[in-house]
Design a protein around this motif. Structure first.
Motif, mmCIF file in Angstrom:
data_model
loop_
_atom_site.group_PDB
_atom_site.id
_atom_site.type_symbol
_atom_site.label_atom_id
_atom_site.label_comp_id
_atom_site.label_asym_id
_atom_site.label_seq_id
_atom_site.Cartn_x
_atom_site.Cartn_y
_atom_site.Cartn_z
ATOM 1 N N UNK A 1 7.691 -9.196 4.780
ATOM 2 C CA UNK A 1 6.315 -9.628 4.551
ATOM 3 C C UNK A 1 5.401 -8.772 5.424
ATOM 4 N N UNK A 2 4.146 -8.704 5.032
ATOM 5 C CA UNK A 2 3.202 -7.919 5.808
ATOM 6 C C UNK A 2 1.853 -7.933 5.131
ATOM 7 N N UNK A 3 0.944 -7.165 5.686
ATOM 8 C CA UNK A 3 -0.388 -7.177 5.106
ATOM 9 C C UNK A 3 -1.108 -5.858 5.317
ATOM 10 N N UNK A 4 -2.100 -5.640 4.479
ATOM 11 C CA UNK A 4 -3.031 -4.535 4.636
ATOM 12 C C UNK A 4 -4.414 -5.029 4.249
ATOM 13 N N UNK A 5 -5.427 -4.342 4.751
ATOM 14 C CA UNK A 5 -6.797 -4.718 4.422
ATOM 15 C C UNK A 5 -7.151 -4.256 3.020
ATOM 16 N N UNK A 6 -8.058 -4.975 2.386
ATOM 17 C CA UNK A 6 -8.444 -4.659 1.013
ATOM 18 C C UNK A 6 -9.051 -3.268 0.892
ATOM 19 N N UNK A 7 -9.698 -2.769 1.934
ATOM 20 C CA UNK A 7 -10.310 -1.444 1.843
ATOM 21 C C UNK A 7 -9.282 -0.321 1.814
ATOM 22 N N UNK A 8 -7.995 -0.664 1.995
ATOM 23 C CA UNK A 8 -6.909 0.329 1.973
ATOM 24 C C UNK A 8 -7.195 1.465 2.949
ATOM 25 N N UNK A 9 -7.720 1.103 4.119
ATOM 26 C CA UNK A 9 -8.091 2.103 5.124
ATOM 27 C C UNK A 9 -6.889 2.918 5.582
ATOM 28 N N UNK A 10 -5.742 2.277 5.692
ATOM 29 C CA UNK A 10 -4.514 2.990 6.037
ATOM 30 C C UNK A 10 -3.940 3.596 4.762
ATOM 31 N N UNK A 11 -3.686 4.883 4.789
ATOM 32 C CA UNK A 11 -3.192 5.573 3.596
ATOM 33 C C UNK A 11 -1.960 4.908 3.015
ATOM 34 N N UNK A 12 -1.957 4.657 1.714
ATOM 35 C CA UNK A 12 -0.862 3.922 1.078
ATOM 36 C C UNK A 12 0.521 4.565 1.256
ATOM 37 N N UNK A 13 0.632 5.900 1.293
ATOM 38 C CA UNK A 13 1.970 6.476 1.505
ATOM 39 C C UNK A 13 2.633 6.016 2.796
ATOM 40 N N UNK A 14 1.855 5.536 3.752
ATOM 41 C CA UNK A 14 2.456 5.052 4.995
ATOM 42 C C UNK A 14 3.295 3.798 4.766
ATOM 43 N N UNK A 15 3.038 3.080 3.672
ATOM 44 C CA UNK A 15 3.872 1.912 3.396
ATOM 45 C C UNK A 15 5.315 2.336 3.154
ATOM 46 N N UNK A 16 5.506 3.485 2.533
ATOM 47 C CA UNK A 16 6.866 3.970 2.286
ATOM 48 C C UNK A 16 7.595 4.222 3.602
ATOM 49 N N UNK A 17 6.869 4.720 4.594
ATOM 50 C CA UNK A 17 7.459 4.943 5.913
ATOM 51 C C UNK A 17 7.807 3.616 6.580
ATOM 52 N N UNK B 1 -15.011 -13.042 0.208
ATOM 53 C CA UNK B 1 -16.212 -12.538 -0.476
ATOM 54 C C UNK B 1 -16.105 -11.041 -0.784
ATOM 55 N N UNK B 2 -15.102 -10.700 -1.575
ATOM 56 C CA UNK B 2 -14.821 -9.298 -1.892
ATOM 57 C C UNK B 2 -14.990 -8.990 -3.375
ATOM 58 N N UNK B 3 -15.916 -9.658 -4.044
ATOM 59 C CA UNK B 3 -16.057 -9.489 -5.486
ATOM 60 C C UNK B 3 -16.364 -8.049 -5.894
ATOM 61 N N UNK B 4 -17.035 -7.281 -5.034
ATOM 62 C CA UNK B 4 -17.458 -5.928 -5.403
ATOM 63 C C UNK B 4 -16.289 -4.963 -5.555
ATOM 64 N N UNK B 5 -15.235 -5.148 -4.755
ATOM 65 C CA UNK B 5 -14.153 -4.157 -4.749
ATOM 66 C C UNK B 5 -12.765 -4.724 -5.055
ATOM 67 N N UNK B 6 -12.646 -6.035 -5.206
ATOM 68 C CA UNK B 6 -11.328 -6.657 -5.320
ATOM 69 C C UNK B 6 -10.485 -6.075 -6.450
#
Length: 239
Positions: free
Chosen positions: A91-107, A12-17
């Motif tokens: 494989x992996x996952x992150x929450x839709x709110x992107x709470x963890x800063x995206x540059x950390x994916x590079x690390x 139920x994430x229609x507002x921000x998806x």
């Protein structure tokens, strides 16, 4: 070329998806421009709003986005369904709110591809982490839960609940067979616990993490009860 799938479990994430997926897509496209190297998997687990429609629209508009319908609710079920169908190296996952800063994916990607690690997890409790906007009661609950994990299961990892984890796909079946089978949020903790039991090489990633209080649906007491029951069940599988 190392390929990877980023799974985003949604309910139920229609507002921000659309906005959030496009933000992630732009980031990955900038840093990984090679066609066919990555996918974003929107794993819908029981939405009753327009989330499935919007997810399918994103999949039609963006080549790298895939919409996956999961038969019933459960974050763990969404991740297991996505990863069991994946052919990616990581494989992996992150929450839709992107709470963890995206540059950390590079690390995380570098740790898995160059650092010799098999699993990477974000920790909000690492001394170098920066946590923004987190309500006091949720901070206390998180620390209490992680202390309980250490005391009851004897684990060493610092943060079992953070929604930002990455692993080499070829170890997923090992983790599953060792006990990472929960259909709910506790699956995230089971991944780390079973990885420790099996002696997998784990990297703890300090992160900048911003709590999106407005979007949180977490009810601490019911969640704590489910976690404790899941912890007891997992303890029975300990070698």
């Amino acid at each position: 070329m190392t390929t990877f799938d980023v799974t985003i479990p949604v309910l139920n994430e229609e507002a921000t998806l659309q906005q959030q997926v496009r933000t992630l897509h732009q980031f990955l496209q900038l840093h990984f421009p090679t066609p066919g190297q990555w996918r974003i998997v929107i794993a819908d687990n029981g939405s009753a709003d327009r989330t499935p429609l919007l997810g399918k629209e994103l999949a039609e508009a963006l080549t790298e986005v895939v919409f996956l319908k999961v038969p019933r609710k459960g974050v763990g079920l969404a991740l297991k369904t996505s990863w069991s169908q994946s052919t990616a190296d990581i494989v992996g996952y992150m929450d839709l709110d992107l709470a963890t800063g995206l540059p950390h994916f590079l690390e995380a990607f570098q740790a898995l591809t160059e650092g010799g690690y098999e699993l990477v997890y974000a920790s909000r409790l690492h001394p170098k982490s920066r946590v923004i906007n987190r309500p006091f009661k949720r901070e206390v609950a998180s620390r209490g839960f992680n202390l309980l994990l250490k005391a009851y299961l004897g684990v060493k990892f610092s943060d079992g609940m953070c929604g930002f984890k990455w692993l080499k796909r070829d170890i997923f079946q090992d983790l599953y067979e060792a006990g990472a089978q929960n259909d709910g949020w506790f699956f995230s903790t089971e991944l780390l616990t079973t990885a420790e039991w099996l002696g997998k090489r784990i990297f703890e990633l300090p992160v900048t993490w911003t709590d999106d209080v407005s979007s949180s649906r977490v009810e601490i007491l019911p969640l704590a009860k489910r976690y404790i029951n899941a912890m007891i069940a997992l303890k029975k599988k300990q070698p």
